[in-house]
Design an enzyme around this catalytic site. Structure first.
Site, PDB file in Angstrom:
ATOM      1  N   ALA A  10       3.691  -3.660   6.310  1.00 14.77           N
ATOM      2  CA  ALA A  10       4.712  -4.062   7.272  1.00 14.77           C
ATOM      3  C   ALA A  10       4.397  -3.585   8.684  1.00 14.77           C
ATOM      4  O   ALA A  10       5.238  -3.659   9.575  1.00 14.77           O
ATOM      5  CB  ALA A  10       6.081  -3.554   6.825  1.00 14.77           C
ATOM      6  N   SER A  12       2.116  -4.875  10.689  1.00 12.59           N
ATOM      7  CA  SER A  12       1.699  -5.942  11.597  1.00 12.59           C
ATOM      8  C   SER A  12       1.955  -7.307  10.966  1.00 12.59           C
ATOM      9  O   SER A  12       2.373  -7.403   9.806  1.00 12.59           O
ATOM     10  CB  SER A  12       0.207  -5.811  11.953  1.00 12.59           C
ATOM     11  OG  SER A  12      -0.601  -6.194  10.863  1.00 12.59           O
ATOM     12  N   TYR A 190     -11.643 -12.865  -0.641  1.00 10.71           N
ATOM     13  CA  TYR A 190     -10.240 -12.953  -0.206  1.00 10.71           C
ATOM     14  C   TYR A 190      -9.517 -14.077  -0.955  1.00 10.71           C
ATOM     15  O   TYR A 190      -8.421 -13.883  -1.485  1.00 10.71           O
ATOM     16  CB  TYR A 190     -10.185 -13.176   1.310  1.00 10.71           C
ATOM     17  CG  TYR A 190      -8.803 -13.546   1.817  1.00 10.71           C
ATOM     18  CD1 TYR A 190      -7.836 -12.562   2.019  1.00 10.71           C
ATOM     19  CD2 TYR A 190      -8.458 -14.871   2.075  1.00 10.71           C
ATOM     20  CE1 TYR A 190      -6.564 -12.905   2.480  1.00 10.71           C
ATOM     21  CE2 TYR A 190      -7.204 -15.225   2.526  1.00 10.71           C
ATOM     22  CZ  TYR A 190      -6.250 -14.241   2.731  1.00 10.71           C
ATOM     23  OH  TYR A 190      -4.993 -14.579   3.182  1.00 10.71           O
TER      24      TYR A 190
HETATM   25  P1  NDP Z   1      -2.286  -8.726   9.040  1.00 17.57           P
HETATM   26  O1  NDP Z   1      -3.711  -8.295   9.029  1.00 17.57           O
HETATM   27  O2  NDP Z   1      -1.591  -8.844  10.350  1.00 17.57           O
HETATM   28  O3  NDP Z   1      -1.424  -7.790   8.112  1.00 17.57           O
HETATM   29  C1  NDP Z   1      -1.950  -7.225   6.948  1.00 17.57           C
HETATM   30  C2  NDP Z   1      -1.222  -5.950   6.660  1.00 17.57           C
HETATM   31  O4  NDP Z   1      -1.791  -5.377   5.482  1.00 17.57           O
HETATM   32  C3  NDP Z   1      -1.356  -4.906   7.770  1.00 17.57           C
HETATM   33  O5  NDP Z   1      -0.096  -4.303   7.936  1.00 17.57           O
HETATM   34  C4  NDP Z   1      -2.363  -3.934   7.194  1.00 17.57           C
HETATM   35  O6  NDP Z   1      -2.206  -2.607   7.652  1.00 17.57           O
HETATM   36  C5  NDP Z   1      -1.996  -4.009   5.724  1.00 17.57           C
HETATM   37  N1  NDP Z   1      -3.044  -3.427   4.879  1.00 17.57           N
HETATM   38  C6  NDP Z   1      -4.351  -3.734   4.828  1.00 17.57           C
HETATM   39  N2  NDP Z   1      -4.989  -2.928   3.969  1.00 17.57           N
HETATM   40  C7  NDP Z   1      -4.057  -2.085   3.458  1.00 17.57           C
HETATM   41  C8  NDP Z   1      -4.097  -1.015   2.531  1.00 17.57           C
HETATM   42  N3  NDP Z   1      -5.240  -0.621   1.970  1.00 17.57           N
HETATM   43  N4  NDP Z   1      -2.956  -0.378   2.234  1.00 17.57           N
HETATM   44  C9  NDP Z   1      -1.795  -0.740   2.812  1.00 17.57           C
HETATM   45  N5  NDP Z   1      -1.690  -1.737   3.706  1.00 17.57           N
HETATM   46  C10 NDP Z   1      -2.816  -2.402   4.030  1.00 17.57           C
HETATM   47  O7  NDP Z   1      -2.303 -10.147   8.277  1.00 17.57           O
HETATM   48  P2  NDP Z   1      -1.128 -11.184   7.913  1.00 17.57           P
HETATM   49  O8  NDP Z   1       0.172 -10.727   8.398  1.00 17.57           O
HETATM   50  O9  NDP Z   1      -1.617 -12.522   8.311  1.00 17.57           O
HETATM   51  O10 NDP Z   1      -1.184 -11.150   6.317  1.00 17.57           O
HETATM   52  C11 NDP Z   1      -0.083 -10.811   5.524  1.00 17.57           C
HETATM   53  C12 NDP Z   1      -0.089 -11.638   4.242  1.00 17.57           C
HETATM   54  O11 NDP Z   1       0.020 -13.020   4.553  1.00 17.57           O
HETATM   55  C13 NDP Z   1      -1.351 -11.496   3.401  1.00 17.57           C
HETATM   56  O12 NDP Z   1      -0.985 -11.405   2.042  1.00 17.57           O
HETATM   57  C14 NDP Z   1      -2.095 -12.787   3.664  1.00 17.57           C
HETATM   58  O13 NDP Z   1      -2.926 -13.137   2.580  1.00 17.57           O
HETATM   59  C15 NDP Z   1      -0.942 -13.735   3.804  1.00 17.57           C
HETATM   60  N6  NDP Z   1      -1.216 -14.994   4.476  1.00 17.57           N
HETATM   61  C16 NDP Z   1      -1.559 -15.031   5.804  1.00 17.57           C
HETATM   62  C17 NDP Z   1      -1.808 -16.244   6.406  1.00 17.57           C
HETATM   63  C18 NDP Z   1      -2.193 -16.343   7.841  1.00 17.57           C
HETATM   64  O14 NDP Z   1      -2.430 -17.466   8.293  1.00 17.57           O
HETATM   65  N7  NDP Z   1      -2.266 -15.248   8.589  1.00 17.57           N
HETATM   66  C19 NDP Z   1      -1.657 -17.497   5.672  1.00 17.57           C
HETATM   67  C20 NDP Z   1      -1.287 -17.320   4.301  1.00 17.57           C
HETATM   68  C21 NDP Z   1      -1.056 -16.114   3.753  1.00 17.57           C
HETATM   69  P3  NDP Z   1      -2.765  -2.097   9.084  1.00 17.57           P
HETATM   70  O15 NDP Z   1      -1.744  -2.537  10.086  1.00 17.57           O
HETATM   71  O16 NDP Z   1      -2.817  -0.630   8.899  1.00 17.57           O
HETATM   72  O17 NDP Z   1      -4.096  -2.753   9.295  1.00 17.57           O
END
Ligand code: NDP
Length: 315
Positions: A10, A12, A190
């Site tokens: 949560a 980002s 992924y």
């Molecule tokens: P972001 O990269 O903005 O967000 C991903 C989040 O996951 C970040 O808060 C990140 O933390 C966290 N994260 C990564 N690794 C870990 C870990 N080891 N432990 C805990 N938290 C972790 O990407 P999105 O918001 O785009 O992605 C969110 C979801 O939406 C995903 O499931 C993605 O597959 C899905 N999605 C996204 C799409 C898109 O177009 N963007 C389309 C379809 C699905 P940190 O801030 O610390 O890096």
């Protein structure tokens, strides 16, 4: 009482937008489960989230110890668990070599699938104890793992094969780092992880919906071309991808709108049907979408479940 919802990742993108939407509704207390505590705190403040409506708790999905620790800490907080949202993900489209979780699983599948698999299996018990009228377990899916769509057909396509790499532990030593046993490909890893997410949701539904009444759902919120998910992509891609999605594919959705969509799957009283993969049409109306053949293969879902159980130490 307010609902109590855990949202992973949560800090980002979609997770933050969802947390904000739920916290601002005044109906939810959001537990932001994040690997970077300070980043999450800054993000919540910058988003103007009302501070009485959220708590940040540490969770690193790339470590099974951290997942277990999170579950302990959450239980100690004595908050109920009404809804769990498995949202966090890593995407490494340009990586030439695999990287690995604390237990030595390839990082994308290890984080996006195995970390969430253990978390949701352990927290099922807590969801089951909650007296909230509609308890839900939501695992964020994607279109890219769905080979029945245009986006899902951009190579490399998702394909779990016979799961030989997963069964071998995805460690890149005595097994492949890829689920199907092939050579490492970050973009495919992924997509494979997202297929696992969608299969896991359906297997949860088959195993537990009838007995527990819990709603199990997945969703594709639209293409949120501006999130950090694309941070590891080449600069030219990052420049061109948002306008491409906006004007050419028209699949573009803002972080705010995508957050509202996921918040709807968390709290909308009309979205209680279990086993559904939600999507939204161009007028932003939700509909039950179809999954590709592989992403709805019940036999594969059972196998992914059983192999994953062994890898995370549940079987
Ligand atoms: P972001 O990269 O903005 O967000 C991903 C989040 O996951 C970040 O808060 C990140 O933390 C966290 N994260 C990564 N690794 C870990 C870990 N080891 N432990 C805990 N938290 C972790 O990407 P999105 O918001 O785009 O992605 C969110 C979801 O939406 C995903 O499931 C993605 O597959 C899905 N999605 C996204 C799409 C898109 O177009 N963007 C389309 C379809 C699905 P940190 O801030 O610390 O890096």
């Amino acid at each position: 009482r307010k609902g109590s919802v855990v949202v992973t990742g949560a800090s980002s993108g979609l997770g933050l937008a969802t947390a904000k939407s739920l916290a601002e509704s005044g109906k939810w207390h959001v537990i932001m489960a994040c690997r970077d505590f300070l980043k999450a705190e800054r993000a919540a403040k910058a988003a103007g989230m009302p501070k009485e409506n959220y708590t940040i708790m540490h969770l690193d999905l790339a470590s099974l110890d951290s997942v277990r620790q999170f579950v302990d800490n959450f239980r100690r907080s004595e908050r109920p668990l009404d809804v769990l949202v498995c949202n966090a993900a890593v995407y490494q489209p340009t990586a030439k070599e695999p990287s690995f979780t604390a237990e030595g699983f390839e990082l994308s599948v290890g984080t996006n699938h195995l970390g969430h698999f253990l978390l949701s299996r352990l927290l099922l018990e807590d969801l089951n104890k909650s007296d909230y009228p509609s308890r839900r377990l939501i695992i964020v899916g994607s279109i890219t793992g769905n080979t029945n769509t245009l986006a899902g057909n951009v190579p490399p396509k998702a394909n779990l094969g016979d799961l030989r790499g997963l069964a071998g532990g995805l460690n890149g030593l005595n097994s492949s780092s890829m689920i199907d046993g092939g050579d490492f490909d970050g973009a495919k890893a992924y997509k494979d992880s997202k297929v696992c997410n969608m299969l896991t949701m359906q297997e949860f539904h088959r195993r537990y919906h009838e007995d527990t009444g819990i709603t199990f759902n997945s969703l594709y919120p639209g293409c949120i071309a501006t999130t950090g998910l694309f941070r590891e992509h080449i600069p030219l891609f990052r420049l061109l991808f948002p306008p491409f999605q906006k004007y050419i594919t028209k699949g573009y959705v803002s972080e705010e709108e995508a957050g509202k969509r996921l918040a709807q799957v968390v709290s909308d009283p009309s979205l209680t049907k279990s086993g559904v993969y939600w999507s939204w049409n161009k007028d932003s109306a939700s509909f039950e979408n179809q999954l590709s053949q592989e992403a709805s293969d019940a036999e594969k879902a059972r196998k992914v479940w059983e192999v994953s159980e062994k890898l995370v130490g549940l079987a």
